[in-house]
Design a protein around this motif. Structure first.
Motif, PDB file in Angstrom:
ATOM      1  N   LEU A 129      39.278  30.021  72.985  1.00 45.11           N
ATOM      2  CA  LEU A 129      38.329  30.818  73.756  1.00 45.11           C
ATOM      3  C   LEU A 129      39.037  31.887  74.598  1.00 45.11           C
ATOM      4  CD1 LEU A 129      35.209  29.788  75.619  1.00 45.11           C
ATOM      5  CD2 LEU A 129      37.147  30.388  77.047  1.00 45.11           C
ATOM      6  N   ASP A 281      39.887  21.301  77.430  1.00 43.02           N
ATOM      7  CA  ASP A 281      39.332  22.191  76.437  1.00 43.02           C
ATOM      8  C   ASP A 281      38.074  21.513  75.917  1.00 43.02           C
ATOM      9  OD1 ASP A 281      39.976  24.605  74.642  1.00 43.02           O
ATOM     10  OD2 ASP A 281      39.519  23.024  73.202  1.00 43.02           O
ATOM     11  N   GLN A 282      36.956  22.195  76.033  1.00 40.98           N
ATOM     12  CA  GLN A 282      35.694  21.664  75.537  1.00 40.98           C
ATOM     13  C   GLN A 282      35.368  20.287  76.108  1.00 40.98           C
ATOM     14  OE1 GLN A 282      34.679  22.700  71.485  1.00 40.98           O
ATOM     15  NE2 GLN A 282      36.785  23.324  71.210  1.00 40.98           N
ATOM     16  N   HIS A 367      30.417  28.950  72.196  1.00 44.73           N
ATOM     17  CA  HIS A 367      31.635  28.652  71.424  1.00 44.73           C
ATOM     18  C   HIS A 367      31.738  27.201  70.981  1.00 44.73           C
ATOM     19  CE1 HIS A 367      33.781  32.485  72.400  1.00 44.73           C
ATOM     20  NE2 HIS A 367      33.041  32.415  73.496  1.00 44.73           N
ATOM     21  N   ASN A 474      34.111  35.722  64.752  1.00 46.23           N
ATOM     22  CA  ASN A 474      35.336  36.005  65.504  1.00 46.23           C
ATOM     23  C   ASN A 474      36.333  36.819  64.690  1.00 46.23           C
ATOM     24  OD1 ASN A 474      35.672  32.834  67.363  1.00 46.23           O
ATOM     25  ND2 ASN A 474      34.499  34.672  67.762  1.00 46.23           N
ATOM     26  N   GLU A 662      33.879  22.665  64.347  1.00 45.68           N
ATOM     27  CA  GLU A 662      34.708  23.783  64.818  1.00 45.68           C
ATOM     28  C   GLU A 662      33.852  25.035  64.775  1.00 45.68           C
ATOM     29  OE1 GLU A 662      37.211  24.677  66.785  1.00 45.68           O
ATOM     30  OE2 GLU A 662      38.765  23.797  65.499  1.00 45.68           O
ATOM     31  N   GLY A 665      37.191  28.775  64.890  1.00 46.54           N
ATOM     32  CA  GLY A 665      38.621  28.739  64.643  1.00 46.54           C
ATOM     33  C   GLY A 665      39.097  30.180  64.572  1.00 46.54           C
TER      34      GLY A 665
HETATM   35  N1  GPU Z   1      36.683  27.002  72.214  1.00 46.49           N
HETATM   36 BR1  GPU Z   1      33.524  25.959  74.453  1.00 46.49          BR
HETATM   37  C1  GPU Z   1      37.729  26.835  73.080  1.00 46.49           C
HETATM   38  O1  GPU Z   1      38.880  27.149  72.752  1.00 46.49           O
HETATM   39  N2  GPU Z   1      37.508  26.318  74.318  1.00 46.49           N
HETATM   40  C2  GPU Z   1      36.277  26.037  74.763  1.00 46.49           C
HETATM   41  O2  GPU Z   1      36.099  25.583  75.908  1.00 46.49           O
HETATM   42  C3  GPU Z   1      35.208  26.265  73.875  1.00 46.49           C
HETATM   43  C4  GPU Z   1      35.417  26.715  72.611  1.00 46.49           C
HETATM   44  C5  GPU Z   1      36.961  27.602  70.894  1.00 46.49           C
HETATM   45  C6  GPU Z   1      36.322  26.927  69.690  1.00 46.49           C
HETATM   46  O3  GPU Z   1      36.677  25.564  69.664  1.00 46.49           O
HETATM   47  C7  GPU Z   1      36.844  27.620  68.431  1.00 46.49           C
HETATM   48  O4  GPU Z   1      36.234  27.095  67.290  1.00 46.49           O
HETATM   49  C8  GPU Z   1      36.579  29.119  68.520  1.00 46.49           C
HETATM   50  O5  GPU Z   1      37.225  29.785  67.471  1.00 46.49           O
HETATM   51  C9  GPU Z   1      37.085  29.685  69.839  1.00 46.49           C
HETATM   52  O6  GPU Z   1      36.559  28.962  70.938  1.00 46.49           O
HETATM   53  C10 GPU Z   1      36.720  31.138  70.028  1.00 46.49           C
HETATM   54  O7  GPU Z   1      35.376  31.356  69.765  1.00 46.49           O
END
Ligand code: GPU
Length: 823
Positions: A129, A281-282, A367, A474, A662, A665
């Motif tokens: 993200l 993360d998430q 996301h 993305n 996912e 990615g």
């Molecule tokens: N993603 Br919500 C993160 O890296 N952190 C978060 O807190 C959240 C989403 C990612 C997704 O897991 C990934 O699939 C995506 O490519 C990325 O965000 C950007 O959109």
């Protein structure tokens, strides 16, 4: 045509490269107080950085006055995370002065690479993200779209990971300890941010009821800018990162009472707001300090947005024509009630006018669909910290539900699903619902993900607002993720098809016919081998392990998460190990399996999988039968600068999440762009990668998203796979029985149990056999190097779609309604 556009003609002149060496020496003395005869790399890195930065400040000012003069609509990208990594090579790459700079630095007695290594990564994000936000800033400014990143300058970024006895240990990332030459601190700009207190009603001079937020505790926000140069220095933009400063009056009153320590305590506490990035993360932890960080970003940013807007406008009525605000997930979604509050309580508007402005200003990107990541805040917490916002949220919800009830009379279940307030288990604010209601557009980040939003997670909203939820797939910036990180391949590509690909990635298609040219294939393979050699040296330095560049480099680098299924990869490694042990003379494709990724410090299961990887590596790497055929390593502290070394050296990219989990990615895109073949599920953007590169050039396996959903509904039985597959059974039994942890036999029982006894939520057992088969196809293809290299070329050649330039233009045209300046 803007003045700035013409600047890229003669870089030597524009950037005064003849004076660069003298400037570096001057900055050594004047800024750093160092003797230029000293040979300290760190000092020279800093002196170079300041000398590069000062060449851009002028361009930045011109860009800003271009924006001002043209009254261009601005884009504000609000994000709690940015993950820019290192800046030096990115500045040089985008300025087009890498080679010139290398010469100058050599004259001073250094290699550019060694100075590059002196820089600490700016790790102001967790993963995809945050990195996406940084790629988008690069693409916005490179395409002359007037945009800014707004975020937080954390004193401590994502923790530094080390591996001790196989376990992850976290150390704090004091990344600015020795200063950061890229920051431009605006000591003279301070905004006040309020917290706590209460909402008070009063009557204005016309006798209308109004609200004001009083008895607050205040903290000051100070901006710090980091310049973002566009490629070819078309324009220079910036990200503006806020840092918390204690407010002066709250100090003074305590001082006057003679309570020195009390005053200092308040000061320290208020400055804590921007101390540290939450490393989850998430996963929502629900801490008050995190909500404070979110509001701190939003409040400071909106004061800045409105200040800039009001310099050129007398009324706020036209705000949506001049300002587009993109919310990077729900983390900054408190911006919606904040803008309502400003418009009504500060600028005196009525609800309907304010709401119309609001909903035409905001757009929200989702996301994730993981339930544990969806933000909900307890009403009592939010109401205590931001009482006026809580009031506004209730009113937004009341009016919204009125509309829903009129469209779907009597459907009370729908109302409770769509409500911004979750009632069960104590009232909570659902930030995603708030963000959908308060935005004109909501987007997912890959076609499959957006589809799941429309038909699953946000289905009710999609029925109510049929055009609101859309897709923007993305992308990644080809500047950092090919040109900068992979000079060997970039050179070859430019020699073959010219240099335009880095601003128009679709041009890579011109490589397609070259896949049939054996001399080109040889050159392609040589570039890959060179990158694999460089990585091997890095691995030797970092983990004291020799790896053989002539083996298949199989890579999985990403955050540690159960849904990303690093464990499935480990299960494949264990299976290979068993096959070699059973038949030591078997002819197998030699592999080096590399892992990297951080686990959230409180995520027990993810940390245990790191340990498992390391214990499996210990057993495999020490085994004489296995030597030369299989090696496993976990590289500590995966970060942007490490990714720049890893990505160009990959043969195989592991993108094996449970289908439907996912969102997109972006690592998948970086690896394929650098010529890796993907082994993956039909998840996130893998689906679109397959469409682009062709099903024959990618290894797709496993359950599809709808099959996963079906299996969950109809009852999934992981034991069935265990019972019917002897090879799988053996792998599971080895993990469960302590084969890899002889001193602590039960160590990995929780891993075994999660699959065997707790329902295997991510369906590794179901996907094991299809994964093994896909891996066998990988092995077979790798033995035919001619075919492999052909497919590697076709992968890179067909990645044009995944440039963040394309993504940003989709946002610009379809969501922000802005056009590139000067076009
Ligand atoms: N993603 Br919500 C993160 O890296 N952190 C978060 O807190 C959240 C989403 C990612 C997704 O897991 C990934 O699939 C995506 O490519 C990325 O965000 C950007 O959109």
């Amino acid at each position: 045509m803007s003045r700035v556009c013409k600047m890229s003609k003669n870089v030597r002149e524009v950037f005064r490269l003849d004076e660069l060496k003298d400037d570096i020496r001057r900055n050594m003395v004047a800024l750093l107080g160092n003797d230029p005869r000293s040979k300290r790399k760190f000092s020279y890195y800093n002196a170079l950085a300041y000398s590069v930065r000062e060449r851009l400040v002028d361009l930045w000012m011109r860009t800003q006055s271009d924006y001002y003069d043209s009254m261009a609509k601005r884009v504000y990208y609000l994000s709690m995370e940015f993950l820019p990594g290192r800046f030096l090579m990115n500045y040089l790459t985008n300025m087009g002065i890498v080679d010139e700079c290398r010469e100058i630095v050599a004259e001073l007695g250094f290699s550019l690479e060694e100075l590059e290594e002196e820089e600490w990564d700016a790790g102001l994000g967790n993963g995809g993200l945050g990195r996406l936000a940084s790629c988008y800033l690069d693409s916005m400014v490179s395409q002359n779209i007037p945009g800014y990143g707004y975020g937080i300058l954390y004193d401590y970024g994502i923790f530094y990971q080390s591996i001790v006895n196989g376990n992850q240990e976290e150390r704090c990332d004091n990344w600015r300890r020795h200063g950061c030459p890229w920051e431009i601190t605006r000591l003279d700009t301070l905004y006040e941010v309020k917290f706590y207190g209460r909402s008070e009603t009063y009557y204005d001079s016309d006798g209308n009821v109004r609200f004001r937020w009083v008895d607050t505790e205040n903290v000051m926000a100070m901006p710090c800018d980091i310049l973002i140069p566009g490629y070819g220095c078309s324009h220079v933009s910036n990200m503006r990162l806020w840092t918390a400063q204690s407010s002066r009056e709250f100090n003074l009153s305590d001082f006057n009472r003679g309570d020195y320590i009390g005053a200092m305590h308040g000061k320290v506490m208020s400055e804590n707001i921007t101390k540290v990035l939450y490393p989850n993360d998430q996963f929502l932890q629900g801490m008050e300090l995190r909500l404070k960080q979110q509001y701190f970003l939003v409040s400071a940013t909106f004061q800045d947005i409105l200040r800039r807007y009001l310099k050129q406008h007398t009324s706020l009525a036209a705000l949506p024509e001049a300002v587009a605000v993109q919310l990077n997930d729900t983390h900054p979604a408190i911006a919606i009630p904040e803008l309502m509050r400003l418009l009504m309580d500060v600028y005196g508007m009525g609800w309907d006018v304010a709401w119309d402005i609001c909903t035409r200003t905001f757009a929200y990107t989702n996301h994730t669909v993981l339930p544990e990541a969806l933000e909900t805040w307890p009403v009592d917490l939010l109401g205590r910290l931001l009482p006026r916002h809580m009031q506004i949220i209730y009113e937004i919800n009341r009016r919204f539900l009125e509309g829903v009830a009129a469209t779907f009379p009597g459907d009370t279940e729908r109302l409770s699903r769509m409500s911004v307030i979750q009632e069960e288990g104590g009232q909570r604010v659902r930030m995603a619902n708030l963000a959908i209601v308060g935005s004109h557009t909501v987007n997912g980040v890959a076609a499959l993900h957006s589809n799941i939003l429309q038909t699953g997670l946000f289905r009710d909203f999609h029925e109510y607002y049929p055009r609101k939820i859309r897709n923007v797939t993305n992308g990644v910036t080809p500047r950092r993720w090919l040109m900068q990180c992979n000079p060997a391949l970039s050179r070859l590509i430019t020699q073959s098809i010219g240099p335009e690909w880095c601003c128009n990635l679709e041009k890579l298609r011109e490589l397609v016919p070259l896949a049939e040219d054996s001399a080109f294939r040889d050159a392609w393979a040589r570039a890959k081998l060179e990158n694999k050699r460089l990585l091997s040296r890095y691995v030797l330095r970092k983990v004291q392990m020799g790896i053989n560049p002539n083996t298949l480099f199989d890579m999985q680098f990403k955050r540690m998460h159960e849904y990303k299924r690093q464990l499935l990869n480990v299960m494949h490694v264990i299976s290979l190990f068993n096959r070699i042990k059973d038949n030591p003379s078997a002819d197998i494709t030699p592999r080096t399996v590399l892992f990297g990724g951080k686990a959230a410090p409180g995520y027990y299961q993810a940390k245990l999988i790191i340990r498992l990887i390391n214990e499996v590596a210990r057993v495999v790497n020490a085994d004489a039968d296995v030597a030369g055929r299989l090696r496993v390593a976990f590289l500590p502290n995966y970060c942007i600068s490490q990714a720049e070394k890893v990505v160009p050296a990959a043969d195989l990219s592991e993108q094996i999440s449970t289908a439907g989990m996912e969102a997109s990615g972006t690592g998948n895109m970086k690896f394929a762009l650098n010529g890796a073949l993907t082994i993956g599920t039909l998840d996130g953007a893998n689906v679109e990668i397959m469409e682009e590169v062709g099903a024959e050039n990618i290894f797709i396996f496993g359950l599809k998203a709808h099959e996963v959903a079906e299996k969950r509904r109809s009852g999934y039985n992981p034991r069935e796979f265990y019972e019917n597959d002897a090879e799988l059974r053996r792998v599971m039994d080895m993990i469960g029985s302590g084969f890899f942890s002889p001193d602590e036999r039960g160590l990995f029982s929780p891993v075994y149990d999660s699959l065997m006894h707790h329902g295997d939520y991510y369906m590794l057992m179901a996907d094991y056999r299809p994964y093994m088969e896909a891996q066998a196809a990988v092995d077979a293809l790798y033995l035919d190097q001619d075919q492999w290299v052909r497919k590697s070329i076709l992968n890179a050649a067909n990645m044009g779609k995944f440039s963040s330039d394309r993504s940003v233009m989709e946002y610009a045209r379809g969501i922000w309604h802005v056009e590139p300046l000067g076009k």
